[in-house]
Write a protein that holds these residues in place. Structure first.
Motif, PDB file in Angstrom:
ATOM      1  N   ALA A 185       9.533  18.732   4.812  1.00  0.00           N
ATOM      2  CA  ALA A 185      10.297  18.035   5.842  1.00  0.00           C
ATOM      3  C   ALA A 185       9.593  16.760   6.286  1.00  0.00           C
ATOM      4  N   GLU A 186       8.276  16.811   6.426  1.00  0.00           N
ATOM      5  CA  GLU A 186       7.507  15.633   6.841  1.00  0.00           C
ATOM      6  C   GLU A 186       7.561  14.542   5.778  1.00  0.00           C
ATOM      7  N   VAL A 187       7.461  14.911   4.511  1.00  0.00           N
ATOM      8  CA  VAL A 187       7.512  13.913   3.435  1.00  0.00           C
ATOM      9  C   VAL A 187       8.870  13.225   3.412  1.00  0.00           C
ATOM     10  N   GLN A 199       7.969   7.038  -3.208  1.00  0.00           N
ATOM     11  CA  GLN A 199       6.980   8.095  -3.401  1.00  0.00           C
ATOM     12  C   GLN A 199       5.860   7.966  -2.372  1.00  0.00           C
ATOM     13  N   VAL A 200       5.166   9.069  -2.166  1.00  0.00           N
ATOM     14  CA  VAL A 200       3.994   9.078  -1.299  1.00  0.00           C
ATOM     15  C   VAL A 200       2.794   9.567  -2.089  1.00  0.00           C
ATOM     16  N   LYS A 240       0.848  -1.178   0.000  1.00  0.00           N
ATOM     17  CA  LYS A 240       0.000   0.000   0.000  1.00  0.00           C
ATOM     18  C   LYS A 240       0.893   1.241   0.000  1.00  0.00           C
ATOM     19  N   PRO A 241       0.638   2.185  -0.861  1.00  0.00           N
ATOM     20  CA  PRO A 241       1.511   3.362  -0.889  1.00  0.00           C
ATOM     21  C   PRO A 241       1.359   4.178   0.388  1.00  0.00           C
ATOM     22  N   GLY A 244       8.921  18.354  -5.094  1.00  0.00           N
ATOM     23  CA  GLY A 244       8.042  17.250  -4.747  1.00  0.00           C
ATOM     24  C   GLY A 244       7.577  16.397  -5.907  1.00  0.00           C
ATOM     25  N   ALA A 245       7.731  16.865  -7.131  1.00  0.00           N
ATOM     26  CA  ALA A 245       7.192  16.115  -8.272  1.00  0.00           C
ATOM     27  C   ALA A 245       7.777  14.709  -8.368  1.00  0.00           C
ATOM     28  N   ALA A 246       9.027  14.530  -7.969  1.00  0.00           N
ATOM     29  CA  ALA A 246       9.661  13.214  -8.047  1.00  0.00           C
ATOM     30  C   ALA A 246       9.316  12.335  -6.855  1.00  0.00           C
TER      31      ALA A 246
END
Length: 467
Positions: free
Chosen positions: A96-98, A109-110, A30-31, A131-133
């Motif tokens: 930062a959280e990602v 990826q998220v 699951k992503p 963030g695109a990547a």
């Protein structure tokens, strides 16, 4: 990428399945999903959404709802304002959280799911923060992508002004087709047909009744995204309703959720955070603003209560002094039990919070004491009915508070989320009802807590609806 729009009727969304099929993750893969709350909100607002994802096989450690310390936007994004964040600070907190979550999960990826202003941070992160990547899918519920208003003469520097520099830059065409979204990320927006207070042609809900906002009901849509319309949902329900979850699940997995409702757990453990309210000045009566900072030194006590009367069933089942991190718990809970959460902190009213039962575990049970405004300080007792994940609309919903239907202050058009009463007489049960959910609490007549020289500033009952 082409613009698509799907209309989801109440309880039925089969047409969306074919339109948004993407690579289906296996049960073992699951992503990871990061949830971003809106203006003035906290991570706790995603409680029921996380329960729904967990009920459909998502491991709890692959779901992250973030808390922005100062969740409210500035009036002018370019000018510092105490207790508020700029668009750049908002985006930086998300970035930062990602990064931390990707490291923790080992994923590449998220998925990002946001409500309202949270969608601005998501779009800014993907467009300007690298963030695109790192993001595969984006889902924006009720994000006012073309502004709450679009008027260069009214608060021109605000994030929410569609004619202002922030949104004009986000909405600038990204390709020859004029798409407003950045690829290869897959995008979906969810909006109401006409019931979102922040996508209205008239300025009623921003204090400008009778003046045009220059924004339409379709303001949250983005060219290049799958744009989903759910009839009659309000601004918050674009992200937190069962219909919104159904659309989210289909968009991420390509199939309908196997469990459309919340599946109870046998063993429930609750945790959360105690947070406070920032002061606009040194005078508590002058106004406050929400923050998600810890409230160390606060006292939290939890009681099991009778679901029909609100009376306590014996002594406390949990009690602790809150430390520097603001965290409380863990507390073992019965999934069909009802609880009263009492939080006391100097400068606040002693706050008694009543909730529906918790069918599943959660670390997002945020508890925040109230500050009573001047108008309430002479009242014999104060009680508040609140619906964090939606609004109170007398033309749409069945609801009552303390026997009054509609609840005091509830207005047509789904623009008010709280109701307040000032009960008289001795302590007694008080009931909040909304579309089948029923929360019972107790009134707390003034017992001297407002007396000058005490650390407390009154007592208040809060009946908080979960759904």
């Amino acid at each position: 990428m082409t613009t698509r729009r799907e209309l989801l009727g109440a309880g039925a969304a089969a047409a969306l399945l074919a339109a948004c099929a993407t690579t289906t993750p296996s049960l073992q893969d699951k992503p990871p999903i990061v949830f971003v709350h809106g203006n003035g909100d906290s991570a706790s607002i995603w409680l029921t959404t996380l329960w729904r994802f967990e009920s459909n096989g998502w491991p709890r450690d692959r779901l992250l709802a973030i808390d922005v310390p100062y969740p409210t936007a500035r009036d002018d994004d370019a000018k510092p304002q105490p207790g508020r964040t700029s668009a750049e600070e908002h985006m930086g907190a998300l970035k930062a959280e990602v990064d931390e979550f990707l490291a923790a999960t080992g994923a590449k990826q998220v998925v990002l799911i946001a409500n309202s202003r949270g969608g601005y941070a998501v779009r800014n992160y993907i467009q300007n923060g690298g963030g695109a990547a790192k993001v595969s899918h984006v889902i924006l519920g009720g994000t006012p992508n073309h502004g709450v208003w679009a008027d260069p003469a009214f608060l021109p520097g605000a994030e929410f002004n569609g004619a202002g520099p922030f949104l004009k830059a986000l909405n600038a065409p990204k390709d020859a087709a004029g798409d407003e979204v950045v690829g290869p990320v897959k995008w979906m927006t969810i909006r109401s047909d006409s019931n979102d207070k922040f996508a209205q042609p008239d300025g009623q809900w921003i204090g400008r009744r009778g003046q045009p906002t220059h924004v339409t009901f379709a303001g949250p849509e983005l060219k290049g995204a799958l744009n989903v319309v759910i009839p009659r949902v309000d601004h918050r329900e674009t992200a937190f309703s069962p219909a919104a979850f159904d659309a989210m699940h289909r968009f991420i997995t390509g199939r309908a959720p196997s469990a459309p409702g919340i599946v109870p757990e046998d063993r429930v453990v609750l945790r959360g955070k105690v947070t406070g309210l920032g002061l606009s000045s040194t005078d508590p009566a002058s106004g406050t603003y929400p923050n998600n900072l810890p409230l160390p030194g606060a006292q939290l006590t939890v009681y099991a209560i009778d679901g029909n009367t609100g009376e306590r069933l014996g002594g406390a089942v949990h009690a602790q002094t809150i430390g520097a991190d603001g965290q409380w718990g863990p507390m073992a809970a019965a999934r069909d039990a009802r609880y009263e959460f009492v939080v006391a902190a100097p400068g606040y009213a002693i706050t008694h919070i009543y909730r529906s039962p918790f069918p599943r575990s959660s670390s997002l049970v945020t508890v925040r004491p109230e500050r009573l405004p001047e108008a309430d300080r002479a009242a014999p007792a104060v009680a508040i009915m609140t619906r964090p994940r939606g609004y109170l609309d007398p033309t749409r919903d069945r609801m009552a508070f303390d026997g009054q239907s509609p609840p005091p202050g509830a207005l047509p058009g789904a623009g008010v989320a709280t109701s307040r009463v000032r009960p008289t007489g001795p302590a007694r049960p008080i009931v909040a009802e909304f579309n089948g959910e029923r929360v019972v609490g107790r009134t707390w007549p003034d017992s001297g807590a407002r007396t000058a020289g005490t650390p407390w500033m009154g007592e208040v009952s809060v009946l908080e609806l979960t759904y």
